[in-house]
Every structure is written in C-alpha cells, then in structure tokens.
Write a protein that holds these residues in place. Structure first.
Motif, PDB file in Angstrom:
ATOM      1  N   ILE A 276      -3.340 -19.063  15.147  1.00 47.05           N
ATOM      2  CA  ILE A 276      -1.927 -19.105  14.761  1.00 47.05           C
ATOM      3  C   ILE A 276      -1.102 -19.752  15.876  1.00 47.05           C
TER       4      ILE A 276
ATOM      5  N   LEU B 138      -2.320 -22.353   8.540  1.00 39.42           N
ATOM      6  CA  LEU B 138      -1.483 -21.153   8.625  1.00 39.42           C
ATOM      7  C   LEU B 138      -1.343 -20.477   7.266  1.00 39.42           C
ATOM      8  N   TYR B 139      -1.224 -21.269   6.218  1.00 45.33           N
ATOM      9  CA  TYR B 139      -1.181 -20.710   4.855  1.00 45.33           C
ATOM     10  C   TYR B 139      -2.428 -19.862   4.589  1.00 45.33           C
TER      11      TYR B 139
ATOM     12  N   TYR C  57      -2.463 -16.589   6.755  1.00 44.92           N
ATOM     13  CA  TYR C  57      -1.528 -15.564   6.283  1.00 44.92           C
ATOM     14  C   TYR C  57      -1.883 -15.063   4.889  1.00 44.92           C
ATOM     15  N   LYS C  58      -2.488 -15.901   4.090  1.00 48.78           N
ATOM     16  CA  LYS C  58      -2.951 -15.467   2.766  1.00 48.78           C
ATOM     17  C   LYS C  58      -4.035 -14.397   2.932  1.00 48.78           C
TER      18      LYS C  58
ATOM     19  N   LYS D  50      -4.421 -12.479   5.492  1.00 46.97           N
ATOM     20  CA  LYS D  50      -3.808 -11.287   6.071  1.00 46.97           C
ATOM     21  C   LYS D  50      -2.936 -10.542   5.061  1.00 46.97           C
TER      22      LYS D  50
ATOM     23  N   ASN E 113       0.090 -11.566   4.086  1.00 43.65           N
ATOM     24  CA  ASN E 113       1.488 -11.742   4.448  1.00 43.65           C
ATOM     25  C   ASN E 113       2.108 -12.760   3.483  1.00 43.65           C
TER      26      ASN E 113
ATOM     27  N   SER F 267       5.056 -15.395   4.768  1.00 50.01           N
ATOM     28  CA  SER F 267       4.536 -16.502   5.562  1.00 50.01           C
ATOM     29  C   SER F 267       3.643 -17.414   4.722  1.00 50.01           C
ATOM     30  N   THR F 268       2.860 -16.818   3.836  1.00 48.91           N
ATOM     31  CA  THR F 268       2.006 -17.613   2.956  1.00 48.91           C
ATOM     32  C   THR F 268       2.845 -18.602   2.155  1.00 48.91           C
TER      33      THR F 268
ATOM     34  N   TYR G 134       4.417 -21.503   4.426  1.00 56.32           N
ATOM     35  CA  TYR G 134       3.520 -22.569   4.839  1.00 56.32           C
ATOM     36  C   TYR G 134       2.979 -23.358   3.645  1.00 56.32           C
TER      37      TYR G 134
END
Length: 184
Positions: free
Chosen positions: A128, A154-155, A158-159, A161, A163, A166-167, A170
C-alpha cells in the motif's frame, strides 16, 4: 506484423548493422537497447530481456550496478523469476539512484515494482505504501499506465481487506485512467 515476425526482423537488422560496422553514438546504442528491453518486457519475452540487459551491462562497462536503467531491468527480471526479495533490493537501490539522477519515471516504476513485489510477499502494508507513492509522486510526470496499475493494485488490496470506500475510490480512479489510455 506479428511479434515473432518483428523479433525475426529485429534480429536480422541487428546482425546486419553489426556486420556493416555501423558507427552508432553511445546514446543511440543505449536507446536501441532500452527500446528493445522495454518492448520485450511488454510482450513478456523475458529471455530476450535478459539477453538485452546483459548487452546493456556490457555496454555500460565498469559499474552498471550504479545505473538506474540497468538496475530497473534487473529488478523486473528478478520479479518475473519470483525472486521477490532480490527484486525488492534492486528496486530500493534504484529509487535512490534514480532520484539522484532526476529520473522520475524510474522512481515511479520502481515504487510500483516494489508494491507488486510486496503484494506477492504478503507484506500488504508495504505494498500500500509504495503503490500510494506512485499516486503521490505522479503529479509532475505523466505515467498513466503506472497510475492505472497502482490504482488496480490498491483496489485489489482493499477489496480483499473488505474496505468498500477505498475499493470504490481506487476502482473509480482506475476506470478514469482506462478511459484516458484507450480513448486517445
């Protein structure tokens, strides 16, 4: 022209230029090698990348390990060979050298490479950090493909995770970049 036809013509032209003793400047030789290394990276022909990077190493002479271009390609080769720790080592050295040489594209490419390497190593916080560096450092330099890849990385992180905010952020940024790349 297919990739195989192009490679065959390229090899013929290279052989011909060597047999004709064409007197190229140092800069044109370096550009020739860089162009072909980048081309072979793009088409995932890593054996050719190794060959041309070895030629670049010989061309650079005494200390190729102090040259950002050579180190970047070496790190890319290590990443491709799944030698992630070694790739990270060379990417980090390259960030320092490329920064000192004001070669910002190499700085961005090395940050993206580190993000990808750390993703493969499962070190998500570092992934990250380095992917975010690409986004942060791109203000003065156009590196659309790198921005797209950093946003997609990053997508995916975060996907995984869970989140959602954020998903979405990005994914939307990646969508805009895809439009920029493919609608021009």
């Amino acid at each position: 022209m297919s990739d195989k036809e192009y490679i065959k013509k390229l090899e013929e032209a290279l052989s011909e230029s060597l047999s004709l003793n064409i007197n190229w400047t140092e800069e044109s030789q370096k550009e020739f090698l860089n162009f072909h290394i980048r081309y072979y990276i793009t088409i995932n022909e890593y054996e050719k990348v190794k060959l041309f990077n070895q030629m670049l190493k010989q061309f650079l002479g005494d200390n190729p390990e102090r040259t950002p271009t050579y180190l970047l390609y070496k790190a890319i080769l290590m990443k491709n060979d799944k030698m992630y720790d070694s790739a990270a080592y060379y990417y980090k050295i390259n960030i320092d050298l490329a920064t000192k040489a004001n070669n910002y594209k190499h700085v961005l490419e090395s940050n993206l490479g580190l993000a990808q390497v750390y993703t493969n190593l499962g070190n998500i916080d570092s992934a990250i950090y380095f992917a975010s560096n690409v986004l942060r450092l791109t203000g003065d330099y156009t590196y659309t493909v790198g921005l797209l890849n950093a946003n997609l990385l990053l997508y995916n992180i975060y996907k995984e995770k869970g989140n959602r905010d954020s998903t979405l952020k990005y994914l939307e940024a990646a969508d805009v970049l895809k439009d920029q790349l493919f609608n021009n």
